[in-house]
Design an enzyme around this catalytic site. Sequence first.
Site, PDB file in Angstrom:
ATOM      1  N   GLY A 161       0.838  -1.185   0.000  1.00  0.00           N
ATOM      2  CA  GLY A 161       0.000   0.000   0.000  1.00  0.00           C
ATOM      3  C   GLY A 161       0.877   1.239   0.000  1.00  0.00           C
ATOM      4  O   GLY A 161       1.628   1.473   0.944  1.00  0.00           O
ATOM      5  N   MET A 162       0.789   2.049  -1.064  1.00  0.00           N
ATOM      6  CA  MET A 162       1.702   3.183  -1.244  1.00  0.00           C
ATOM      7  C   MET A 162       0.922   4.485  -1.305  1.00  0.00           C
ATOM      8  O   MET A 162       0.110   4.701  -2.201  1.00  0.00           O
ATOM      9  CB  MET A 162       2.537   2.980  -2.504  1.00  0.00           C
ATOM     10  CG  MET A 162       3.391   1.724  -2.458  1.00  0.00           C
ATOM     11  SD  MET A 162       4.481   1.525  -3.882  1.00  0.00           S
ATOM     12  CE  MET A 162       5.623   2.881  -3.611  1.00  0.00           C
ATOM     13  N   GLY A 215       2.315   7.470  -1.545  1.00  0.00           N
ATOM     14  CA  GLY A 215       3.088   8.526  -2.187  1.00  0.00           C
ATOM     15  C   GLY A 215       4.100   9.140  -1.247  1.00  0.00           C
ATOM     16  O   GLY A 215       4.829  10.069  -1.627  1.00  0.00           O
ATOM     17  N   ASP A 254       7.613   6.593   3.737  1.00  0.00           N
ATOM     18  CA  ASP A 254       7.543   5.333   4.478  1.00  0.00           C
ATOM     19  C   ASP A 254       7.120   4.171   3.586  1.00  0.00           C
ATOM     20  O   ASP A 254       7.735   3.104   3.592  1.00  0.00           O
ATOM     21  CB  ASP A 254       6.598   5.460   5.669  1.00  0.00           C
ATOM     22  CG  ASP A 254       7.122   6.395   6.742  1.00  0.00           C
ATOM     23  OD1 ASP A 254       8.358   6.523   6.857  1.00  0.00           O
ATOM     24  OD2 ASP A 254       6.303   7.001   7.460  1.00  0.00           O
ATOM     25  N   SER A 255       6.057   4.369   2.821  1.00  0.00           N
ATOM     26  CA  SER A 255       5.595   3.276   1.958  1.00  0.00           C
ATOM     27  C   SER A 255       6.567   3.034   0.807  1.00  0.00           C
ATOM     28  O   SER A 255       6.735   1.896   0.355  1.00  0.00           O
ATOM     29  CB  SER A 255       4.187   3.569   1.441  1.00  0.00           C
ATOM     30  OG  SER A 255       4.123   4.807   0.772  1.00  0.00           O
ATOM     31  N   CYS A 314     -10.100   4.012   8.895  1.00  0.00           N
ATOM     32  CA  CYS A 314      -9.533   3.807   7.564  1.00  0.00           C
ATOM     33  C   CYS A 314      -8.642   2.568   7.544  1.00  0.00           C
ATOM     34  O   CYS A 314      -8.707   1.751   6.615  1.00  0.00           O
ATOM     35  CB  CYS A 314      -8.749   5.039   7.132  1.00  0.00           C
ATOM     36  SG  CYS A 314      -8.084   4.938   5.448  1.00  0.00           S
ATOM     37  N   GLY A 361       3.623   0.995   5.225  1.00  0.00           N
ATOM     38  CA  GLY A 361       4.735   1.702   5.850  1.00  0.00           C
ATOM     39  C   GLY A 361       4.518   2.010   7.313  1.00  0.00           C
ATOM     40  O   GLY A 361       5.171   2.904   7.866  1.00  0.00           O
ATOM     41  N   CYS A 384      -6.729  13.374   6.648  1.00  0.00           N
ATOM     42  CA  CYS A 384      -6.505  13.549   5.218  1.00  0.00           C
ATOM     43  C   CYS A 384      -7.629  14.289   4.515  1.00  0.00           C
ATOM     44  O   CYS A 384      -7.380  15.053   3.576  1.00  0.00           O
ATOM     45  CB  CYS A 384      -6.245  12.201   4.542  1.00  0.00           C
ATOM     46  SG  CYS A 384      -7.627  11.038   4.650  1.00  0.00           S
TER      47      CYS A 384
END
Length: 357
Positions: free
Chosen positions: A8-9, A11, A14-15, A100, A124, A198
Amino acid sequence: MSKRVLVGMSGGVDSAATAYLLHQQGYEVAGATFVLWSGEETEESKCCSVDDVEDARYVCSQLGVPHYVFNYKDLFRRTVVEPFVEGYRQGRTPNPCILCNRHIKFDAFSRRARELGFDYIATGHYARVTRDPESGRYQLRRALYPEKDQSYVLYHLTQEQLSMFLLPLGDYSKEEVRQIARDSGLVVAKKPDSQDICFVPDGDHAAFIGRYTGEAPKQGYFVDQQGTRLGPHKGIARYTVGQRKGLGISLGKTMYVSRISSADQTVTLVEDESLLFRDSLRAEDVSYLSIPPLTAPRGAEIRIRYSQGTAKGEIIPQEDGSVLVQFERPQRAPTPGQAVVFYDGDLVLGGGTISGD
């Protein structure tokens, strides 16, 4: 044949470092970015922006691995945004990041990864997964470096999810992760961390709720412990238990929010901060993670806020599946809607949602 892992990225760094480390370890890596929120209700609220998607895609191109984009906007609205709005309307202080993680980043994501033929998922987050050799049960543990530990927001994971969950950052400090990103030339190495909710980047959740619902806040009053009105407030969504600043009323003295009632739209204020301390709390929607469900009281270390340390106490299971938590020493302002998480050393036992005293 190498094992396949879907990362799971977001952007962020960490990811990106997670994908890089797993790629270096010989996994067959692919990245996935979630589209959760496009800011339809407001011009300024944007989550999973085009820039974030492109950053994740570029990192994947640097690593030479595939990149997917999953549209979870409807699911995010139903399972995160709407409970967030309703929680504040009920006088609670919900944690949308936990919602989430629970519904999107692990439930929907793990099921999608399985459908696509992946063996593992990874994120991440700073935490660790181990397995008890005697019981065979998967266990969640704190990150090696406590200042970055994120186990508090992962207490709801299931055994199935833990069995396919890789957390390569759990043994690293944040600076070490940034150094890995710099040394490997990842484009996001200097990208700052996101701090706010977010979908509420300006931090004004009450204004967001007004825009989202199209409704003005209900009229209500500040009251003292005896119920005497002290003056009108701007809607219960603007307040949280323990708050003392930004009340929007001048009383000539410092006062604290001790209770919020959606039934009569009152916000109770007290002058004595010691009245905020509680020697117990109740929690509902309890998840037992690293251990089987409790049938008898158990001592534990209790954490009632992400940014707060643990306090010693006892978890007492109730017949309805909730738990009563008794503290050795009273704790300041346990807040309905927030998570309470139980630890045994670095082992995450489980947790739940604070419902009241």
